[in-house]
Design a protein around this motif. Sequence first.
Motif, PDB file in Angstrom:
ATOM      1  N   ARG A  98      30.767  34.542 -15.962  1.00 23.87           N
ATOM      2  CA  ARG A  98      30.312  34.789 -14.587  1.00 23.87           C
ATOM      3  C   ARG A  98      29.346  33.699 -14.086  1.00 23.87           C
ATOM      4  O   ARG A  98      29.097  33.600 -12.911  1.00 23.87           O
ATOM      5  CB  ARG A  98      29.674  36.189 -14.491  1.00 23.87           C
ATOM      6  CG  ARG A  98      30.732  37.294 -14.580  1.00 23.87           C
ATOM      7  CD  ARG A  98      30.119  38.669 -14.681  1.00 23.87           C
ATOM      8  NE  ARG A  98      29.512  38.891 -15.980  1.00 23.87           N
ATOM      9  CZ  ARG A  98      28.830  39.987 -16.318  1.00 23.87           C
ATOM     10  NH1 ARG A  98      28.689  40.950 -15.437  1.00 23.87           N
ATOM     11  NH2 ARG A  98      28.316  40.120 -17.519  1.00 23.87           N
ATOM     12  N   ALA A 204      21.013  41.512 -10.175  1.00 24.49           N
ATOM     13  CA  ALA A 204      21.859  41.695 -11.359  1.00 24.49           C
ATOM     14  C   ALA A 204      22.281  43.155 -11.532  1.00 24.49           C
ATOM     15  O   ALA A 204      23.337  43.450 -12.076  1.00 24.49           O
ATOM     16  CB  ALA A 204      21.131  41.207 -12.600  1.00 24.49           C
ATOM     17  N   THR A 230      26.102  46.636 -16.137  1.00 19.83           N
ATOM     18  CA  THR A 230      25.038  47.617 -15.864  1.00 19.83           C
ATOM     19  C   THR A 230      25.608  48.896 -15.247  1.00 19.83           C
ATOM     20  O   THR A 230      24.910  49.888 -15.110  1.00 19.83           O
ATOM     21  CB  THR A 230      24.023  47.054 -14.856  1.00 19.83           C
ATOM     22  OG1 THR A 230      24.687  46.878 -13.594  1.00 19.83           O
ATOM     23  CG2 THR A 230      23.454  45.736 -15.333  1.00 19.83           C
ATOM     24  N   GLY A 231      26.854  48.848 -14.829  1.00 19.82           N
ATOM     25  CA  GLY A 231      27.486  50.012 -14.196  1.00 19.82           C
ATOM     26  C   GLY A 231      27.258  50.045 -12.693  1.00 19.82           C
ATOM     27  O   GLY A 231      27.852  50.872 -11.995  1.00 19.82           O
TER      28      GLY A 231
END
Length: 301
Positions: A98, A204, A230-231
């Motif tokens: 990423r 983030a 992180t969902g």
Amino acid sequence: MIMKDTIVLGGSSGFHLAYRVSKLLGATLGDIEVKSFPDGETYIRIISDVKDKTVIYINSLQPSPNDKIIETLYTLETIRDLGASKVLAVIPYMAYARQDERFNPGEAVSISILSKLFRALDIDAIYTIDMHLHRIRDPTKLFGAKFHNLTGVRELAKYIKKNYSIENTVVIGPDEEAEQWAKIMAEELGGIEYTVLEKKRISAEEVIIETRDINVKDKNIIIVDDIISTGGTMVEAIKAIKKLGAKEIIATCIHPLLVNKAYYKLLKLEPKDLIGTDTVLSPISKVSVAPTIVEEIKKNL
Ligand code: R5P
């Protein structure tokens, strides 16, 4: 078929897949010792005899990506140094994909540096699963021609077909980048409808999801993304889709990193199912990518 001269080795984040791949191939499952010295340095010893063998080495670069990178590079170099005749590297989860651009002045373009380290190794091929490709469309430009980017979405779709009815179902990608996976999932499920949402990343951990003017009222939804980290993305996507009056939601991803409280946050939303693959082992790794890896590797044996 027994592959006498082929050994499958798993790193500390790849042993489960090495086992499954060795079974599917009928190849020997070998052994490696990996440990840390008290000062944090990595110690590697290849226990199996790899001389004149074809070696398939599997390791994901998660969790603890920096340690896994060193472990993987040292192991691959050692396998070759010990006289393996062919070295095939399987990196089911490629870290740093990423960070493929200098978003702010002075930043490292991490995936470009990582690819240079892999290119410096004397290996015959590298396989990965659904490397995060957004701005870089062709990963062979970074990793060279021996690089194979496979997809785990077909195995995810097989699992869904086997366990759920797909009537009245729409596949949704939580952002535009996820269209590539939503499209494959929809095709594999018999050409059902698919669409994507719009995502704006705030930090983030924080994202805003906009649903555009999609109509999913009373529909069953399968959300598919490459990574749940992180969902944040998946949580906001589920919430947004629920607001539109969708019926049942199955949330899926290829790489279930599930960092921090991602798993908890997702369970709280009570999706009908939460499904990830075993590129990274997690409580939702219900689907194995081993068949996908084996199918591709067989072309190189
Ligand atoms: C990002 O562009 C990826 O495709 C995923 O949507 C993202 O990495 C998921 O991260 P998180 O779970 O932290 O929102």
